[in-house]
Design a protein around this motif. Structure first.
Motif, PDB file in Angstrom:
ATOM      1  N   ARG A 226       4.587  -4.688  -7.741  1.00 52.59           N
ATOM      2  CA  ARG A 226       4.860  -4.336  -6.210  1.00 52.59           C
ATOM      3  C   ARG A 226       5.981  -3.475  -5.872  1.00 52.59           C
ATOM      4  N   LEU A 268      -3.392   0.301   6.747  1.00 55.28           N
ATOM      5  CA  LEU A 268      -2.111   0.358   6.019  1.00 55.28           C
ATOM      6  C   LEU A 268      -1.056   1.106   6.742  1.00 55.28           C
ATOM      7  N   ASP A 273       3.176   0.675   7.079  1.00 57.07           N
ATOM      8  CA  ASP A 273       3.370   1.206   5.522  1.00 57.07           C
ATOM      9  C   ASP A 273       3.115   2.554   5.335  1.00 57.07           C
ATOM     10  N   ALA A 280       0.017   0.928  -2.258  1.00 54.54           N
ATOM     11  CA  ALA A 280       0.434  -0.045  -1.369  1.00 54.54           C
ATOM     12  C   ALA A 280      -0.764  -0.720  -0.656  1.00 54.54           C
ATOM     13  N   LYS A 283      -1.153  -4.347  -0.865  1.00 53.46           N
ATOM     14  CA  LYS A 283      -0.612  -5.112   0.292  1.00 53.46           C
ATOM     15  C   LYS A 283      -1.494  -5.685   1.168  1.00 53.46           C
ATOM     16  N   GLU A 286      -4.322  -8.028  -0.453  1.00 51.98           N
ATOM     17  CA  GLU A 286      -3.488  -9.396  -0.589  1.00 51.98           C
ATOM     18  C   GLU A 286      -3.686 -10.010   1.120  1.00 51.98           C
ATOM     19  N   GLU A 287      -3.284  -9.379   1.958  1.00 48.03           N
ATOM     20  CA  GLU A 287      -3.295  -9.924   3.552  1.00 48.03           C
ATOM     21  C   GLU A 287      -4.364 -10.192   3.564  1.00 48.03           C
ATOM     22  N   SER A 292      -0.671 -12.979   0.827  1.00 52.73           N
ATOM     23  CA  SER A 292       0.556 -12.338   1.094  1.00 52.73           C
ATOM     24  C   SER A 292       1.807 -12.990   1.225  1.00 52.73           C
TER      25      SER A 292
END
Length: 292
Positions: A226, A268, A273, A280, A283, A286-287, A292
């Motif tokens: 990460r 994103l 971000d 990334a 991320k 994952e969300e 997340s």
């Protein structure tokens, strides 16, 4: 060709200019941020206080800028490259911009006796540091040959891909492939982790087979940790995918998976971000997966 005026000394431009210094070129650099100019001076280059000063005595001018409007302003503006460069100069734009902007710059350059090449690069910050960039070049063959020593100092794979604007078209395809691959790597990592697999081992074996790629090799380890320090900012990739979509529509080409990747990159950026590395995307996956 011994003197190079270099405009745009950011994540990519700074290392490229430094490699030109190492190769023996007299590099005069300009950047809106003075710190970047000072860094080049510490590495053996020369500092310029304006675009005009950087290009006035140059045999070669290189720009590495964020977007099409920046290139238009710096190349075509009243105090820009074409207004200040001497006749016969070789102008190489390494930015990633719209193909039609590259063609416009080339046409206006030719009217002023300036040879112009659109030469966007791929390879990220590490490729720029290592002088191992992939460079896709559009423009006249004679100008491409004249630029060979410059390209050799900053790139490893350098290919003339056609007339003016062709380099930008190939770069658009590159950004399409990179975005799609990054998204699939992100999805794979979340998938593997959900099943409790040793992800380091998994990525190692995947990279040794047909699924192997430069994305897995260069981005995989950072994604597992990460770590999203930008080698290439998501907001810039978002801009590039806008270029891809516009060019595809203009040509009447459908890019359904590219459209999905573009929307995910846009999401994103929208969530704040955009300044992170484009890896990334992990991320976001994952969300969406509730992890997340």
């Amino acid at each position: 060709m011994t003197t190079v005026g270099f405009i745009g000394l950011g994540i990519m431009g700074g290392p490229m200019a430094a490699n030109l210094v190492k190769a023996g070129f007299d590099v005069v650099g300009y950047n809106r941020s003075q710190a970047a100019v000072d860094r080049l001076a510490e590495q053996g280059g020369k500092a310029a206080s304006s675009v005009a000063e950087a290009v006035r005595d140059a045999d070669v001018v290189i720009t590495m800028l964020p977007d099409s409007p920046d290139v238009e302003r710096v190349a075509l503006g009243e105090d820009g490259v074409l207004a200040n460069a001497k006749a016969g100069v070789l102008y190489i734009d390494c930015s990633t911009i719209k193909p039609d902007t590259a063609r416009t710059v080339a046409e206006q350059a030719a009217q002023q006796g300036v040879r112009a090449l659109d030469a966007p690069v791929s390879g990220g910050e590490q490729g720029a540091i290592d002088g191992a960039l992939s460079i896709m070049v559009g423009g006249e063959a004679e100008a491409f040959e004249a630029a060979s020593a410059v390209f050799d100092a900053v790139g490893k794979t350098v290919v003339h891909v056609g007339k003016a604007g062709s380099g930008q078209t190939v770069k658009a395809a590159n950004q399409l492939i990179v975005a799609g691959t990054l998204e699939l790597v992100a999805e794979s990592i979340v998938f593997l982790e959900a099943h409790g697999v040793d992800t380091e081992a998994a990525l190692s074996v995947l990279n040794g087979g047909l699924a192997g790629s430069a994305i897995l090799e260069r981005k995989g380890a950072g994604m597992l940790k990460r770590e999203f320090t930008p080698g290439f900012r998501t907001e810039l990739h978002h801009k590039d995918l806008g270029i891809v979509q516009a060019a595809a529509r203009e040509a009447g080409v459908t890019i359904p998976l590219g459209a999905v990747a573009s929307q995910l990159v846009a999401a994103l950026v929208a969530r704040g971000d955009g300044a992170l590395d484009h890896s990334a995307l992990l991320k976001l996956v994952e969300e969406l997966s509730g992890r997340s």
